[in-house]
Design a protein around this motif. Structure first.
Motif, PDB file in Angstrom:
ATOM      1  N   MET A 101       8.499 -14.598   5.585  1.00 36.06           N
ATOM      2  CA  MET A 101       7.693 -13.385   5.709  1.00 36.06           C
ATOM      3  C   MET A 101       8.492 -12.147   5.321  1.00 36.06           C
ATOM      4  SD  MET A 101       5.225 -13.892   9.066  1.00 36.06           S
ATOM      5  CE  MET A 101       6.209 -14.963  10.105  1.00 36.06           C
ATOM      6  N   ASP A 140       7.929 -19.752  -0.337  1.00 37.07           N
ATOM      7  CA  ASP A 140       7.294 -18.439  -0.471  1.00 37.07           C
ATOM      8  C   ASP A 140       7.367 -17.999  -1.927  1.00 37.07           C
ATOM      9  OD1 ASP A 140       9.593 -16.478  -1.011  1.00 37.07           O
ATOM     10  OD2 ASP A 140      10.333 -17.492   0.781  1.00 37.07           O
ATOM     11  N   LEU A 145       8.729 -11.542   1.624  1.00 36.25           N
ATOM     12  CA  LEU A 145       7.499 -11.083   0.980  1.00 36.25           C
ATOM     13  C   LEU A 145       7.169  -9.626   1.287  1.00 36.25           C
ATOM     14  CD1 LEU A 145       5.330 -14.268   1.648  1.00 36.25           C
ATOM     15  CD2 LEU A 145       6.320 -13.565  -0.535  1.00 36.25           C
ATOM     16  N   ILE A 189      -0.303 -11.816   4.401  1.00 38.25           N
ATOM     17  CA  ILE A 189       0.271 -13.034   3.816  1.00 38.25           C
ATOM     18  C   ILE A 189      -0.643 -14.219   4.108  1.00 38.25           C
ATOM     19  CG2 ILE A 189       2.248 -14.608   3.819  1.00 38.25           C
ATOM     20  CD1 ILE A 189       3.947 -12.250   4.835  1.00 38.25           C
ATOM     21  N   LYS A 219       0.613 -12.567  -1.611  1.00 35.42           N
ATOM     22  CA  LYS A 219       1.748 -12.995  -0.805  1.00 35.42           C
ATOM     23  C   LYS A 219       1.393 -14.341  -0.193  1.00 35.42           C
ATOM     24  CE  LYS A 219       3.014  -8.243   0.454  1.00 35.42           C
ATOM     25  NZ  LYS A 219       3.416  -7.346   1.561  1.00 35.42           N
TER      26      LYS A 219
END
Length: 241
Positions: A148, A177, A151, A116, A158
């Motif tokens: 997080m 996100d 994702l 990410i 990401k």
């Protein structure tokens, strides 16, 4: 009779005192746990900064060597990831709160292991922020963990964006996100204690704690979510008023 009533009164007063003491004990225990976590983050940040300083000297040697050889294309390719890494570190160190800086660095490293990319933009030093820094770290830690988690099953890029800024009245934190989003009918439920369904990519985890800390510090939180973009906006009044 009066003696019995007096004894009952004493028992009640002692009971209330014990409850208050236990409540303060639990609060201090939670604060201590967060302070210990912040200390570990700060120690890791110190290690990262020392590593960056060491690597910086090595990078300079490589850059000088490539310049001497006039390998400009190779130099550009070499500097691109180095510059990106240095920008990440620099942007996470712009507030006046060392514990927050350390938390951001720790979460950036954690996200990196999950593939990410985290982009941090700091436009305020947060000098006059009212909540205790451990409370702010708890709020942002939970929001970043949930981002997080959201994702986890995303294919392709990401990305998490953290924006820290201020208005005339508020300090504002935005955590976004590019996950699958949260259904509109669940956007209020995610802040309730006990909402832990895994069907929504983890967005419910820890948000009840976030809500409680915000209420305690006269803060607010908003969520805007569509497919491919979820943003949590946290606001704290300047001066805590």
């Amino acid at each position: 009779m009066i003696y019995i009533l007096f004894c009952l009164l004493v028992v009640v007063v002692l009971g209330v005192c014990i409850i208050i003491i236990l409540w303060h004990h639990m609060r201090l225990k939670k604060e201590m746990a967060m302070l210990e976590e912040s200390f570990m983050d700060l120690r890791q940040l110190n290690f990262e900064l020392r590593s960056v300083r060491h690597d910086y000297l090595n990078h300079l040697q490589v850059v000088y060597g490539l310049l001497e050889l006039e390998e400009y294309d190779e130099l550009k390719s070499y500097l691109k990831p180095v510059y990106k890494e240095m920008m990440k570190t620099g942007k996470a160190l712009k507030t006046s709160k060392p514990a927050l800086n350390a938390l951001l660095m720790a979460k950036m490293k954690e996200a990196e292991t999950q593939g990410i990319d985290v982009y941090v933009e700091v436009k305020s030093d947060l000098k006059h922020l009212s909540p205790e820094v451990w409370q702010l770290c708890k709020v942002l830690s939970n929001l970043l963990d949930n981002a997080m988690a959201a994702l986890k099953d995303v294919m392709g890029e990401k990305k998490i964006e953290v924006d820290i800024n201020e208005t005339k009245e508020d300090y504002v934190f935005l955590i976004s996100d590019n996950g699958p989003g949260i259904p509109e009918q669940l956007q209020e439920a995610i802040f309730k204690r006990g909402f832990t369904t895994k069907k929504e990519s983890g967005h419910g985890m820890g948000l009840a704690i976030v809500s409680e800390i915000l209420k305690e510090n006269n803060g607010r939180i908003q969520v805007n979510s569509v497919e491919g973009r979820t943003t949590f906006t946290v606001m704290f009044r300047k001066g805590g008023s």
